[in-house]
Design a protein around this motif. Structure first.
Motif, short mmCIF file in Angstrom:
data_model
loop_
_atom_site.label_atom_id
_atom_site.label_comp_id
_atom_site.label_asym_id
_atom_site.label_seq_id
_atom_site.Cartn_x
_atom_site.Cartn_y
_atom_site.Cartn_z
N GLN A 178 -2.62 -8.61 2.37
CA GLN A 178 -2.14 -7.23 2.45
C GLN A 178 -3.18 -6.31 3.09
O GLN A 178 -2.96 -5.11 3.24
CB GLN A 178 -1.83 -6.70 1.03
N ALA B 252 0.82 -1.22 0.00
CA ALA B 252 0.00 0.00 0.00
C ALA B 252 0.85 1.27 0.00
O ALA B 252 0.41 2.33 -0.45
CB ALA B 252 -0.94 0.00 1.21
N LYS C 79 -6.73 -12.26 -5.24
CA LYS C 79 -7.67 -12.04 -4.12
C LYS C 79 -7.02 -12.48 -2.81
O LYS C 79 -7.12 -11.80 -1.79
CB LYS C 79 -8.96 -12.81 -4.36
N LEU D 198 -6.00 -5.28 1.83
CA LEU D 198 -6.43 -4.27 0.87
C LEU D 198 -7.92 -4.40 0.54
O LEU D 198 -8.47 -3.57 -0.18
CB LEU D 198 -5.62 -4.40 -0.43
N ASP D 199 -8.54 -5.46 1.01
CA ASP D 199 -9.97 -5.67 0.72
C ASP D 199 -10.84 -4.95 1.75
O ASP D 199 -10.46 -4.81 2.90
CB ASP D 199 -10.29 -7.17 0.73
N ARG E 113 -4.53 -9.91 -1.80
CA ARG E 113 -5.19 -8.69 -1.29
C ARG E 113 -5.61 -8.88 0.16
O ARG E 113 -5.48 -7.97 0.98
CB ARG E 113 -6.41 -8.34 -2.14
N GLU F 200 -3.60 -0.10 -10.37
CA GLU F 200 -4.14 -0.22 -9.02
C GLU F 200 -5.61 -0.61 -9.04
O GLU F 200 -6.06 -1.48 -8.29
CB GLU F 200 -3.95 1.10 -8.24
N ALA F 201 -6.37 0.05 -9.92
CA ALA F 201 -7.80 -0.24 -9.98
C ALA F 201 -8.05 -1.68 -10.39
O ALA F 201 -8.89 -2.38 -9.80
CB ALA F 201 -8.48 0.72 -10.97
N MET G 122 1.80 1.72 -3.82
CA MET G 122 0.72 1.69 -4.81
C MET G 122 0.31 3.07 -5.35
O MET G 122 0.11 3.20 -6.56
CB MET G 122 -0.49 0.95 -4.24
N ARG H 164 -7.21 -4.11 -7.56
CA ARG H 164 -8.21 -4.13 -6.47
C ARG H 164 -9.49 -4.82 -6.92
O ARG H 164 -10.23 -5.37 -6.11
CB ARG H 164 -8.50 -2.70 -6.00
N ALA H 165 -9.76 -4.77 -8.23
CA ALA H 165 -11.02 -5.34 -8.73
C ALA H 165 -10.85 -6.77 -9.26
O ALA H 165 -11.85 -7.42 -9.59
CB ALA H 165 -11.57 -4.45 -9.85
#
Lengths: 265, 248
Positions: free
Chosen positions: B245, B205, B239, B247-248, B242, B227-228, B208, B231-232
């Motif tokens: 980390q 993070a 997943k 990030l979710d 994420r 980045e987008a 990023m 995350r998606a």
């Protein structure tokens, strides 16, 4: 029968395997030295201050710093050998030639070499081994620094130069101290040996002295570097490679010494 | 049109040689930040080291600063290494040289400048990078703290003025403030287009927001995302990463 066959195979195979291992070592070592010296001389690194500085440092550590020990050893050897030889052989024959050959060509270079092996040879092997172990060398190489030029060649050449200087110093002090002692304790006529020794030096003898000591120095430096750089991943390899370096250096020096003796036959 | 600092064509490290993967296509241009992430740090390191030209075991073609790495002779390879810098977890100073001598060594070796100028530059860099105490510059590495040691390794590379720095979790011992200080210094050079960065940091993070591109190192290959998209992504590996980390 099978056991006998296996035993015979092992007994017969062992000498061959031993010889092949030694030959392999010799080839690897020779290749290593060739690459190192080529790296240094092909780019005339002696004119590059950054590469010249480690060479000077090595000469100071190996040669200059060793002088106190060498002085002590040479005075002792002067008493043990030179003085005693003059006392024993003065009435028999050519003492000067005997002194020059034994002290100058045999004892002097060998004791100087043994001193350098114990001080510098082991230090170089441990030093490079630890650098390799801790990946310090890898980090330098990743920045384009040639390890052969910067770390290895200065060590090898520094030890070679130092060996010659130390051997000259050792031989001179040994002979002079022995002659002076002999002159003081046996007969003042023995002081004349100082001049006879200078007159007795032949060009061939001098050339052999220089070549032998340079070879000794190159041997000590290159084998110590080779084994130091052979350390891979484990700390236990550092003392193992250092021990191998010292044994191999001593063995090689005695071989060179024996071969050089044949030159004078 | 500027030359890519790093160009990889059908590139894949030999670790994956059993796979039928055609390899990646990658270009790193001047003035960019490329972040490398992945669940397995060993795998990430292997990819980064291979992309830095420090591994001979790869398939495909790798060019660094316009030169095919496989075709470089010794002299060209040494020159290239001053332009493409590697800072890995295992990057170490020489234990037998002082901190200052360590920092100056490669720059002096490559003839960048005289000693006095490089010393002044090194001190300036250390100050910019947040070193408070310059007293230990004449100490051996064993006698300096980890922060100063790491800065010393970084300055040693910066004095060569590289065009691309590939950094593999190099700042793992630093807190966020220290990492930010270094990144802000590097940001200034990146914006001037004199430097590009390919970086892996354990706390993704932090990097990023700066990265124009994110490379995700998976078990099979490498995915190029932003980045987008990261995350998606519905990719199971992404997943899971994420979640680790947070990030979710």
């Amino acid at each position: 029968m099978a056991t006998l066959t296996r035993t015979l195979d092992t007994l017969l195979g062992w000498p061959g395997a031993f010889i092949l291992r030694r030959l392999d070592y010799l080839v690897c070592l020779t290749t290593f030295i060739s690459f190192v010296l080529y790296a240094w001389f092909s780019r005339l690194r002696i004119f590059n201050r950054q590469s010249y500085r480690p060479l000077v440092t090595q000469i100071i550590f190996t040669g200059v710093d060793a002088m106190p020990v060498i002085l002590f050893l040479s005075l002792i050897t002067g008493f043990i050998l030179t003085f005693r030889m003059i006392a024993l052989f003065d009435s028999v024959g050519d003492t000067v030639t005997m002194l020059l050959y034994l002290i100058g060509l045999e004892v002097g270079p060998m004791i100087a070499a043994i001193t350098l092996i114990s001080r510098t040879g082991s230090a170089i092997a441990v030093d490079l081994g630890n650098m390799k172990l801790h990946r310090e060398i890898e980090s330098l190489e990743a920045m384009g620094v040639d390890i052969n030029e910067y770390l290895v060649a200065p060590r090898i050449l520094g030890v070679a130069v130092s060996q010659l200087v130390v051997a000259v110093f050792f031989t001179a002090v040994t002979l002079i101290s022995g002659v002076l002692l002999s002159g003081l304790l046996i007969s003042p006529t023995h002081f004349s040996y100082l001049f006879k020794l200078v007159e007795g030096v032949e060009p061939m003898m001098l050339a052999l002295f220089v070549v032998k000591n340079i070879l000794f120095g190159l041997t000590i430096g290159s084998i110590a570097c080779y084994h130091g750089l052979n350390v891979e991943r484990s700390a236990t390899e550092v003392p193992q490679q250092t021990q191998r370096a010292i044994v191999n250096i001593l063995t090689t020096l005695f071989i060179i010494d024996g071969l050089s003796a044949m030159v004078l036959i | 049109m500027s030359t890519p600092l790093l160009q990889a064509d059908h590139f894949i490290p030999d670790l994956y040689s059993d796979h039928a993967d055609p390899g990646i296509q990658l270009s790193v241009m001047p003035g960019t930040v490329t972040q490398v992430v992945g669940a397995d740090p060993v795998r990430v390191s292997h990819w980064m080291k291979s992309l830095a030209g420090l591994s001979v075991d790869y398939r495909g073609r790798l060019s660094l600063v316009g030169e095919d790495v496989a075709a470089l002779d010794k002299s060209a390879w040494q020159s290239m290494r001053t332009r493409v810098a590697w800072l890995g977890r295992e990057s170490r100073l020489l234990s037998v040289q002082t901190l200052m001598n360590n920092m100056l060594l490669p720059a002096l070796y490559h003839g960048r400048d005289n000693r006095e100028a490089l010393e002044a530059r090194a001190r300036e860099l250390l100050f910019d990078l947040g070193l408070q105490n310059a007293d230990m510059l004449d100490n051996l590495p064993a006698h300096i703290d980890e922060h100063s040691y790491t800065l010393g390794v970084l300055v040693r590379v910066l004095l060569l003025e590289p065009e691309l720095i590939i950094m593999d979790d190099f700042m793992r011992f630093y807190n966020k403030t220290q990492v930010e200080t270094i990144l802000q210094y590097l940001d200034a050079r990146i914006q001037q287009q004199t430097l590009s960065l390919m970086i892996h940091h354990h706390d993704a993070a932090v990097i990023m927001p700066r990265a124009q591109r994110i490379l995700f190192v998976g078990k099979e290959s490498m995915l190029e995302l932003n980045e987008a998209a990261l995350r998606a992504s519905e990719n199971d590996e992404v997943k899971a990463w994420r979640r680790d980390q947070e990030l979710d």
